[in-house]
Design a protein around this motif. Structure first.
Motif, mmCIF file in Angstrom:
data_model
loop_
_atom_site.group_PDB
_atom_site.id
_atom_site.type_symbol
_atom_site.label_atom_id
_atom_site.label_comp_id
_atom_site.label_asym_id
_atom_site.label_seq_id
_atom_site.Cartn_x
_atom_site.Cartn_y
_atom_site.Cartn_z
ATOM 1 N N PHE A 206 0.858 -1.192 0.000
ATOM 2 C CA PHE A 206 0.000 0.000 0.000
ATOM 3 C C PHE A 206 0.891 1.238 0.000
ATOM 4 C CE2 PHE A 206 -2.020 -3.355 2.526
ATOM 5 C CZ PHE A 206 -3.194 -3.551 1.804
ATOM 6 N N ALA A 207 0.625 2.154 -0.904
ATOM 7 C CA ALA A 207 1.404 3.395 -0.951
ATOM 8 C C ALA A 207 0.463 4.582 -1.139
ATOM 9 C CB ALA A 207 2.414 3.343 -2.091
ATOM 10 N N LYS A 208 0.847 5.719 -0.547
ATOM 11 C CA LYS A 208 0.126 6.974 -0.756
ATOM 12 C C LYS A 208 1.144 8.019 -1.205
ATOM 13 C CE LYS A 208 -3.377 5.864 2.725
ATOM 14 N NZ LYS A 208 -3.988 6.205 4.035
ATOM 15 N N VAL A 209 0.818 8.685 -2.303
ATOM 16 C CA VAL A 209 1.711 9.692 -2.879
ATOM 17 C C VAL A 209 0.988 11.038 -2.861
ATOM 18 C CG1 VAL A 209 2.985 10.406 -4.948
ATOM 19 C CG2 VAL A 209 2.783 7.966 -4.382
ATOM 20 N N GLN A 210 1.691 12.062 -2.422
ATOM 21 C CA GLN A 210 1.096 13.408 -2.402
ATOM 22 C C GLN A 210 1.865 14.341 -3.327
ATOM 23 O OE1 GLN A 210 0.623 14.915 1.611
ATOM 24 N NE2 GLN A 210 -0.964 13.398 2.096
ATOM 25 N N PHE A 211 1.176 15.346 -3.814
ATOM 26 C CA PHE A 211 1.813 16.374 -4.645
ATOM 27 C C PHE A 211 1.058 17.684 -4.479
ATOM 28 C CE2 PHE A 211 -1.315 14.094 -7.181
ATOM 29 C CZ PHE A 211 -2.000 15.078 -7.864
ATOM 30 N N GLU A 212 1.725 18.763 -4.839
ATOM 31 C CA GLU A 212 1.101 20.088 -4.735
ATOM 32 C C GLU A 212 0.696 20.572 -6.115
ATOM 33 O OE1 GLU A 212 3.684 22.741 -2.655
ATOM 34 O OE2 GLU A 212 4.068 21.296 -1.055
ATOM 35 N N VAL A 213 -0.339 21.390 -6.159
ATOM 36 C CA VAL A 213 -0.799 21.940 -7.437
ATOM 37 C C VAL A 213 -0.734 23.464 -7.369
ATOM 38 C CG1 VAL A 213 -2.300 19.970 -7.818
ATOM 39 C CG2 VAL A 213 -3.246 22.024 -6.769
ATOM 40 N N PHE A 339 -2.829 10.365 -4.122
ATOM 41 C CA PHE A 339 -3.411 9.175 -4.739
ATOM 42 C C PHE A 339 -2.788 7.932 -4.113
ATOM 43 C CE2 PHE A 339 -0.089 7.457 -7.518
ATOM 44 C CZ PHE A 339 0.756 8.534 -7.710
ATOM 45 N N ARG A 340 -3.458 6.805 -4.297
ATOM 46 C CA ARG A 340 -2.994 5.537 -3.745
ATOM 47 C C ARG A 340 -2.566 4.609 -4.878
ATOM 48 N NH1 ARG A 340 -7.971 4.322 0.570
ATOM 49 N NH2 ARG A 340 -7.789 6.338 1.653
ATOM 50 N N ILE A 341 -1.527 3.852 -4.625
ATOM 51 C CA ILE A 341 -1.180 2.747 -5.513
ATOM 52 C C ILE A 341 -0.993 1.535 -4.618
ATOM 53 C CG2 ILE A 341 1.232 3.561 -5.594
ATOM 54 C CD1 ILE A 341 1.412 2.213 -8.373
ATOM 55 N N TRP A 342 -1.719 0.479 -4.910
ATOM 56 C CA TRP A 342 -1.723 -0.660 -3.995
ATOM 57 C C TRP A 342 -2.043 -1.929 -4.792
ATOM 58 C CZ3 TRP A 342 -6.525 -3.230 -3.293
ATOM 59 C CH2 TRP A 342 -7.643 -2.547 -3.812
ATOM 60 N N GLY A 343 -1.751 -3.064 -4.195
ATOM 61 C CA GLY A 343 -2.064 -4.294 -4.909
ATOM 62 C C GLY A 343 -1.536 -5.531 -4.237
ATOM 63 N N TRP A 344 -1.709 -6.628 -4.929
ATOM 64 C CA TRP A 344 -1.305 -7.950 -4.432
ATOM 65 C C TRP A 344 -0.260 -8.512 -5.393
ATOM 66 C CZ3 TRP A 344 -3.394 -12.716 -6.887
ATOM 67 C CH2 TRP A 344 -2.853 -13.869 -6.302
ATOM 68 N N ILE A 345 0.963 -8.694 -4.894
ATOM 69 C CA ILE A 345 2.053 -9.223 -5.715
ATOM 70 C C ILE A 345 2.597 -10.480 -5.031
ATOM 71 C CG2 ILE A 345 4.211 -8.702 -6.894
ATOM 72 C CD1 ILE A 345 2.029 -6.781 -7.668
ATOM 73 N N PRO A 346 2.168 -11.656 -5.461
ATOM 74 C CA PRO A 346 2.649 -12.889 -4.824
ATOM 75 C C PRO A 346 4.028 -13.295 -5.354
ATOM 76 C CG PRO A 346 1.083 -13.434 -6.536
ATOM 77 C CD PRO A 346 1.165 -11.930 -6.491
#
Length: 416
Positions: A206-213, A339-346
């Motif tokens: 699970f990852a959360k990435v932030q940025f400014e606009v 935004f989030r980037i997440w997943g299942w990597i076996p």
């Protein structure tokens, strides 16, 4: 319980539309998260859509996995009823085609739903404890998404009603429904089996990435959005406070320089790994993920050119879901988005190096790896200071107890 929809939620019907909220879509999603948690606890959880779904009859004995004991299966009813209302269709008309540069085909995004959801959990069994539903729901809300099409950015939600949840209460509720005395009265047994090839929260990231606009129109420069930025359907989507950046990120990761994070030099394996990692709508071999075609010598079967085998239909996948989900961007405050980037990597697919990929991805998101992400090309020139805010994955031996890890996810505790 009240739930706020952060990015549009999708609970599609048989017409592939999501004009109103379908409880079955939410229940299916909750079951998916529950199965992943149970497998992380070394419990068996069947694939309810697969050939090995419950019940399993051994001699005269019917066996059910814990997930089916909670969510129901043939011969046993669900422990609860879910009453769901709310949500409002974002726009009328067909899907928007978000087509990043150099792509012939893009990602089609239908309306989805915005607003708030009222969710009422009604026990149907005296042994039911609502922690069996609330704990998976809370973990999904804090780190992933609910509903369908989360790989396209849908489904980020926030629980408005703040409840202090303890994972030990989920464990206690599970122990209660698995008591041998209870199962004996029902004339069933808990099913113990193996299903290492299905989603397990121990193998998720699970990852959360932030940025400014720098202005409110930054989204018009996102790769793939610019050509349709004047589309009224898209403008209504943006009014929800979310921006569909998933096509831009996934396009870079799958087809552009991002592929250097996961592919190796063996181009013969590239397409199979791509199908395995990012999903495909083609029918593929269930062993190697090579695209299969009808077997000319046996019209009922399919031929895998890699395995050199004629396969029965059940030995193939009609389609494969992506193992990586990228959410829409959503507003944190006036200038900061996330935004989030997440997943299942076996582990263990065709020599795919899981650790290398996750390390490469983490470093790229954090901006300290050999591969850099061209953020301004993907998200536009009016975004800056892109930074990995949090990365979480089960990390033994530092987190040797899965219950402690799951409790940290419930508390929204960040990792590195």
């Amino acid at each position: 319980m009240k739930i706020k929809i952060i990015t549009p939620i999708w609970t599609g019907d048989i017409d592939l539309k999501s004009d109103w909220l379908h409880s079955t879509g939410i229940i299916g999603s909750l079951r998916w998260w529950t199965e992943a948690i149970l497998r992380g606890m070394r419990k068996f959880a069947c694939d309810p859509a697969g050939d090995e779904r419950c019940p399993k009859k051994i001699k005269d004995e019917m066996q059910y996995c814990p997930a089916c004991l909670i969510f129901g299966a043939t011969g046993i009813r669900r422990l609860f009823r879910l009453e769901i209302s709310g949500g409002e269709k974002i726009f009328d008309g067909g899907a928007i085609n978000i087509k990043p540069q150099q792509r012939n085909r893009g990602w089609y995004l239908g309306s989805g739903l915005k607003g708030e959801i009222d969710l009422n959990i009604i026990p149907l069994d005296r042994d039911f404890d609502e922690n069996l539903v609330l704990v998976p729901l809370a973990i999904a809300a804090k780190w992933g998404g609910i509903g369908a099409k989360t790989q396209h950015g849908y489904g980020v939600v926030e629980l408005i009603d703040k409840i202090e949840l303890r994972f030990e209460n989920f464990q206690g509720a599970l122990d209660k429904i698995l008591k041998s005395e209870r199962l004996r009265k029902l004339n069933i047994k808990e099913r113990n089996d193996t299903n290492d090839a299905l989603p397990n929260i121990k193998e998720m990231f699970f990852a959360k990435v932030q940025f400014e606009v720098q202005n409110n129109d930054w989204w018009k420069e996102v790769d793939g959005i610019k050509p349709v930025s004047n589309d009224q359907r898209l403008e209504k989507w943006i009014e929800t406070g979310s921006v569909p950046i998933s096509p831009a990120i996934k396009n870079w990761l799958r087809y552009d320089d991002g592929k250097n994070l996961w592919q190796d030099m063996d181009t013969n394996k590239k397409e199979r790994k791509e199908n395995w990692l990012f999903g495909t709508t083609d029918r593929v071999c269930s062993s190697c993920y090579e695209k299969v075609n009808q077997d000319r010598n046996n019209r009922r079967n399919f031929w895998c050119s890699n395995c050199r085998k004629s396969l029965k239909k059940e030995e193939t996948f009609e389609r494969v879901a992506s193992k990586i989900n990228v959410s829409c961007a959503y507003r944190i405050n006036n200038t900061t988005w996330e935004f989030r980037i997440w997943g299942w990597i076996p582990e263990g697919f065709q020599g795919f190096n899981r650790n290398n990929f996750l390390n490469n991805l983490k470093q790229a998101l954090d901006g300290n790896g050999t591969r850099t992400i061209p953020w301004t090309s993907l998200l536009g020139k009016f975004t800056k200071n892109h930074k990995l805010k949090v990365w979480r994955e089960f990390n033994p031996p530092n987190e040797s107890v899965i219950n402690n890890y799951l409790q940290s996810l419930l508390e929204d505790k960040g990792g590195s």
